[in-house]
Design an enzyme around this catalytic site. Structure first.
Site, PDB file in Angstrom:
ATOM      1  N   VAL A 181      -0.283   4.734   1.418  1.00 52.95           N
ATOM      2  CA  VAL A 181       1.225   3.628   1.373  1.00 52.95           C
ATOM      3  C   VAL A 181       2.450   3.544  -0.002  1.00 52.95           C
ATOM      4  CG1 VAL A 181       0.175   0.707   0.557  1.00 52.95           C
ATOM      5  CG2 VAL A 181      -0.715   1.518   2.353  1.00 52.95           C
ATOM      6  N   GLY A 182       1.397   4.739  -1.238  1.00 50.59           N
ATOM      7  CA  GLY A 182       2.039   3.844  -2.224  1.00 50.59           C
ATOM      8  C   GLY A 182       3.457   4.947  -1.936  1.00 50.59           C
TER       9      GLY A 182
ATOM     10  N   GLU B  75      -8.834  13.703  -0.663  1.00 47.90           N
ATOM     11  CA  GLU B  75      -9.768  12.049  -0.613  1.00 47.90           C
ATOM     12  C   GLU B  75     -10.737  11.780   0.353  1.00 47.90           C
ATOM     13  OE1 GLU B  75      -7.762   8.352  -2.067  1.00 47.90           O
ATOM     14  OE2 GLU B  75      -9.303   8.540  -3.653  1.00 47.90           O
TER      15      GLU B  75
ATOM     16  N   GLU C 184      -0.083   3.946  -8.989  1.00 48.34           N
ATOM     17  CA  GLU C 184      -1.512   4.521  -9.314  1.00 48.34           C
ATOM     18  C   GLU C 184      -2.317   5.005  -7.552  1.00 48.34           C
ATOM     19  OE1 GLU C 184      -2.164   6.210 -11.789  1.00 48.34           O
ATOM     20  OE2 GLU C 184      -1.087   5.143 -13.023  1.00 48.34           O
TER      21      GLU C 184
ATOM     22  N   GLY D 127      -3.623   1.775  -5.072  1.00 50.50           N
ATOM     23  CA  GLY D 127      -4.191   2.206  -3.613  1.00 50.50           C
ATOM     24  C   GLY D 127      -4.054   3.189  -3.499  1.00 50.50           C
ATOM     25  N   SER D 128      -3.938   3.794  -1.541  1.00 52.61           N
ATOM     26  CA  SER D 128      -3.510   4.707  -1.553  1.00 52.61           C
ATOM     27  C   SER D 128      -2.726   5.908  -1.110  1.00 52.61           C
ATOM     28  CB  SER D 128      -4.537   4.569  -0.085  1.00 52.61           C
ATOM     29  OG  SER D 128      -3.176   4.152   0.633  1.00 52.61           O
ATOM     30  N   ASN D 129      -2.931   7.261  -1.232  1.00 53.86           N
ATOM     31  CA  ASN D 129      -0.991   7.762  -0.649  1.00 53.86           C
ATOM     32  C   ASN D 129      -0.492   7.148   0.182  1.00 53.86           C
ATOM     33  OD1 ASN D 129      -3.081   9.279  -2.907  1.00 53.86           O
ATOM     34  ND2 ASN D 129      -0.569   9.945  -3.070  1.00 53.86           N
TER      35      ASN D 129
ATOM     36  N   LYS E 297      -0.470  -9.919  -5.206  1.00 55.60           N
ATOM     37  CA  LYS E 297      -1.144  -9.111  -3.556  1.00 55.60           C
ATOM     38  C   LYS E 297      -2.225  -8.981  -3.815  1.00 55.60           C
ATOM     39  CE  LYS E 297      -1.045  -7.122  -0.323  1.00 55.60           C
ATOM     40  NZ  LYS E 297      -3.089  -7.634   0.136  1.00 55.60           N
TER      41      LYS E 297
ATOM     42  N   CYS F  58     -10.994   6.192  -7.697  1.00 59.38           N
ATOM     43  CA  CYS F  58      -9.844   7.059  -7.798  1.00 59.38           C
ATOM     44  C   CYS F  58     -10.674   7.569  -8.751  1.00 59.38           C
ATOM     45  CB  CYS F  58      -8.679   6.670  -8.260  1.00 59.38           C
ATOM     46  SG  CYS F  58      -9.232   5.142  -9.648  1.00 59.38           S
TER      47      CYS F  58
HETATM   48  P1  NAD Z   1      -4.329   0.580  -0.055  1.00 59.24           P
HETATM   49  O1  NAD Z   1      -4.010   1.364  -0.178  1.00 59.24           O
HETATM   50  O2  NAD Z   1      -5.128   0.782   2.004  1.00 59.24           O
HETATM   51  O3  NAD Z   1      -4.342  -0.838  -0.183  1.00 59.24           O
HETATM   52  C1  NAD Z   1      -4.120  -0.577  -1.547  1.00 59.24           C
HETATM   53  C2  NAD Z   1      -3.690  -2.658  -1.346  1.00 59.24           C
HETATM   54  O4  NAD Z   1      -2.247  -2.728  -0.256  1.00 59.24           O
HETATM   55  C3  NAD Z   1      -4.216  -3.880  -0.867  1.00 59.24           C
HETATM   56  O5  NAD Z   1      -3.573  -4.590  -1.463  1.00 59.24           O
HETATM   57  C4  NAD Z   1      -3.334  -3.196   0.914  1.00 59.24           C
HETATM   58  O6  NAD Z   1      -3.773  -5.079   1.214  1.00 59.24           O
HETATM   59  C5  NAD Z   1      -1.945  -2.908   0.073  1.00 59.24           C
HETATM   60  N1  NAD Z   1      -1.109  -2.167   1.389  1.00 59.24           N
HETATM   61  C6  NAD Z   1      -1.287  -1.819   1.939  1.00 59.24           C
HETATM   62  N2  NAD Z   1      -0.443  -1.047   3.163  1.00 59.24           N
HETATM   63  C7  NAD Z   1       0.723  -1.541   2.500  1.00 59.24           C
HETATM   64  C8  NAD Z   1       2.053  -1.772   2.981  1.00 59.24           C
HETATM   65  N3  NAD Z   1       2.687  -1.105   3.538  1.00 59.24           N
HETATM   66  N4  NAD Z   1       3.274  -1.898   2.058  1.00 59.24           N
HETATM   67  C9  NAD Z   1       2.746  -2.580   0.952  1.00 59.24           C
HETATM   68  N5  NAD Z   1       1.101  -2.952  -0.066  1.00 59.24           N
HETATM   69  C10 NAD Z   1       0.667  -2.431   1.466  1.00 59.24           C
HETATM   70  O7  NAD Z   1      -5.627   1.364  -0.616  1.00 59.24           O
HETATM   71  P2  NAD Z   1      -7.608   0.447  -1.021  1.00 59.24           P
HETATM   72  O8  NAD Z   1      -8.225   1.353   0.647  1.00 59.24           O
HETATM   73  O9  NAD Z   1      -7.288  -0.640  -1.022  1.00 59.24           O
HETATM   74  O10 NAD Z   1      -7.546   1.427  -2.277  1.00 59.24           O
HETATM   75  C11 NAD Z   1      -8.258   2.467  -2.355  1.00 59.24           C
HETATM   76  C12 NAD Z   1      -7.185   3.746  -2.476  1.00 59.24           C
HETATM   77  O11 NAD Z   1      -7.071   3.164  -3.886  1.00 59.24           O
HETATM   78  C13 NAD Z   1      -7.699   5.287  -2.664  1.00 59.24           C
HETATM   79  O12 NAD Z   1      -7.131   6.005  -2.518  1.00 59.24           O
HETATM   80  C14 NAD Z   1      -8.174   5.361  -3.951  1.00 59.24           C
HETATM   81  O13 NAD Z   1      -8.253   6.371  -4.545  1.00 59.24           O
HETATM   82  C15 NAD Z   1      -7.021   4.437  -4.702  1.00 59.24           C
HETATM   83  N6  NAD Z   1      -7.352   3.796  -5.859  1.00 59.24           N
HETATM   84  C16 NAD Z   1      -6.731   4.183  -7.500  1.00 59.24           C
HETATM   85  C17 NAD Z   1      -7.357   3.980  -8.278  1.00 59.24           C
HETATM   86  C18 NAD Z   1      -5.691   4.622  -9.594  1.00 59.24           C
HETATM   87  O14 NAD Z   1      -5.989   3.888 -10.835  1.00 59.24           O
HETATM   88  N7  NAD Z   1      -5.374   5.226  -9.118  1.00 59.24           N
HETATM   89  C19 NAD Z   1      -7.697   2.917  -8.778  1.00 59.24           C
HETATM   90  C20 NAD Z   1      -8.178   2.388  -8.102  1.00 59.24           C
HETATM   91  C21 NAD Z   1      -8.254   2.974  -6.416  1.00 59.24           C
END
Ligand code: NAD
Length: 489
Positions: free
Chosen positions: A230-231, A379, A248, A226-228, A173, A282
């Site tokens: 959501v993670g 961040e 990550e 993605g973001s903390n 996804k 990131c």
């Molecule tokens: P995000 O967390 O908003 O979204 C990431 C993914 O998660 C998207 O596909 C989104 O649709 C999905 N998502 C959103 N809500 C969800 C849920 N409730 N359950 C499951 N999946 C869900 O992040 P973003 O805005 O797309 O990306 C930016 C963030 O990603 C920043 O915090 C950045 O630091 C981080 N990032 C980290 C790394 C790393 O390797 N550490 C690399 C790139 C980006």
């Protein structure tokens, strides 16, 4: 209008909902196409297809699986420019960076293809006579990949390629902002002749498809970037379900500039780290921890060089800084800048939304920032960097380590003793000496400590650990029952 469809069981298909959402070019606000808004039935179909494909794929010898990855690498090479342009159009990073990102996927394809002939386990002596002992890697099954928009092909390659070469099927996804790049990557998997059902693409929102992936009993592993916020949510739910997660997440990365540093080199590193990808990495350089003795000189150079950066559409080869992803991002970044001013940080340059149709924020430098300020802790994910003065390397290391994240750090110094002290004491997953905080190579582990991750790593050999289970195998050829720990003592 271009429609970005799902790819399930080897077919490009409309979502069961019949619904689509617009995809916008952040450089000019124009609609590029529309992306499928899938629901649970689409995911169910993908899981059924993946399950059936994986039951065959796991038995294909790994070097043969790798042959598909070599083809993927070749096709990516052929299509590098085309994919880079697609990537820039939908996420905004300047074209040179987009080319670099596609190159990362190419490198990963060839590197992980090599793993088809490695995937080493151990053979070790048994403690008993006429007994053989070894450990082997086995695939987890179906890998659920959830990825962000800021590296729409590199991160997907870090996850899907090791998953496949180790014998898993994939359900991906991507972020809803970057579906065209996702489709281009999956078309390459299709053209490489991968068995149908092995790679499935399900577009949709995080709250519907992302959450359904975490819940789905057929998906044993979630690899998320993605973001903390959501993670953490994914980890809590997946933890309850006893699923494996590889997370990550965010960063608050710092560059340390010591008083013996090459200041021009340091400024090169800071500009690239802070304003490349408009600060939406990131690994972006978000803090500059500078020795007081050279603070004024560094600021003067940084302001001058920042003013020279050309801002605009990333498809223009002369542009250095592209747009940010959308209006919400612009507003969030600006909110942080307002907070910084209220906290007493001194704005040296930038600090404003730029006029025009796209989503542009002026590269921004704050100084006299103290380590506990919000702008030095959270961040921002935009082109904003904070200068924090310190009096020693020891203080710089304390400041670097004082955030909840632990992704990347860098130090500029000519003193080898200081460099080694920094390598030892900086608490991030990645450390650069005489370079900024960005520039990871695919054959080393990528990931962070503390709030950035949960102990796993993308890329490098460490990525194999995410997608495989260890199986210990004992072969007793003595012809009698031998009890370990008992019959040999
Ligand atoms: P995000 O967390 O908003 O979204 C990431 C993914 O998660 C998207 O596909 C989104 O649709 C999905 N998502 C959103 N809500 C969800 C849920 N409730 N359950 C499951 N999946 C869900 O992040 P973003 O805005 O797309 O990306 C930016 C963030 O990603 C920043 O915090 C950045 O630091 C981080 N990032 C980290 C790394 C790393 O390797 N550490 C690399 C790139 C980006």
């Amino acid at each position: 209008m271009e429609k970005y469809l799902n790819y399930i069981d080897g077919e490009w298909c409309e979502p069961s909902t019949g619904k689509f959402a617009p995809v916008v070019n952040p450089a000019n606000g124009k609609t590029l196409g529309e992306v499928a808004q899938s629901a649970e039935p689409d995911l169910d179909r993908a899981v059924q297809a993946a399950k059936s494909a994986q039951s065959v794929w796991r038995l294909v010898p790994a070097p043969e699986r790798a042959n598909y990855l070599y083809k993927v690498g070749e096709l990516l090479k052929q299509r590098k420019e085309q994919i880079a342009r697609t990537l820039t159009s939908e996420m905004g990073k300047v074209i040179d960076e987009a080319r670099g990102e596609v190159q990362e996927a190419i490198d990963m394809a060839f590197y992980m293809a090599g793993e088809g002939r490695r995937q080493f386990g151990d053979t070790v002596p048994s403690e008993l006579q006429n007994k053989f002992a070894m450990s082997i890697r086995v695939p987890v099954g179906i890998a659920g990949l959830i990825t962000p928009w800021n590296f729409p092909i590199a991160i997907a390659s870090w996850k899907s390629l090791p998953a496949l070469v180790t014998g898993n099927a994939v359900i991906w996804k991507p972020a809803t902002e970057t579906p065209a790049t996702a489709c281009a990557f999956v078309k390459i998997y299709e053209e490489a002749g991968l068995p149908k059902g092995l790679v499935n693409l399900v577009h949709g929102s995080g709250s519907v498809i992302g959450e359904a992936m975490v819940e789905h009993p057929g998906i044993g592993l979630i690899s998320f970037t993605g973001s903390n916020e959501v993670g953490r949510k994914i980890n809590e739910r997946a933890g309850g379900l006893l699923k494996r997660t590889s997370l990550e997440m965010g960063g608050k990365n710092a560059v340390i500039v010591m008083d013996d540093a090459d200041l021009d080199l340091a400024v090169d590193g800071i500009l690239w780290g802070a304003f490349g990808t408009s600060g939406q990495r990131c690994t972006a350089t978000s803090r500059v921890i500078v020795h007081k003795k050279i603070k004024d000189a560094l600021e003067e150079k940084l302001i001058r060089r920042t003013a020279e950066l050309k801002i605009g559409d990333g498809l223009d080869e002369t542009v250095a800084v592209g747009p940010v992803i959308n209006t919400e991002a612009l507003n969030r970044i600006h909110q942080y800048v307002e907070t910084g001013k209220k906290e007493g940080a001194r704005l040296l340059t930038g600090g404003r939304i730029l006029p025009g149709k796209g989503y542009y924020y002026a590269p921004t430098v704050f100084t006299d920032v103290s380590p506990e300020m919000v702008i030095a802790q959270e961040e921002i994910f935009g082109p904003v960097v904070s200068i924090i003065p310190v009096a020693s390397l020891e203080e710089a290391i304390v400041v670097n380590n004082s955030v909840t994240f632990g992704l990347s750090s860098g130090i500029f110094t000519k003193d080898v003793n200081k460099a080694f002290q920094a390598m030892r004491d900086l608490d991030t997953g990645i450390v650069y000496i005489n370079a900024g905080t960005t520039g990871a190579e695919i054959h080393l582990p990528f990931g962070g400590t503390k709030g950035t991750g949960n102990g796993h790593r993308d890329s490098g050999p460490a990525a194999l650990d995410v997608y495989t289970e260890w199986k210990a195998v004992y072969v007793d050829f003595s012809g009698k029952l031998q009890r370990a720990q008992i019959d040999n003592n």
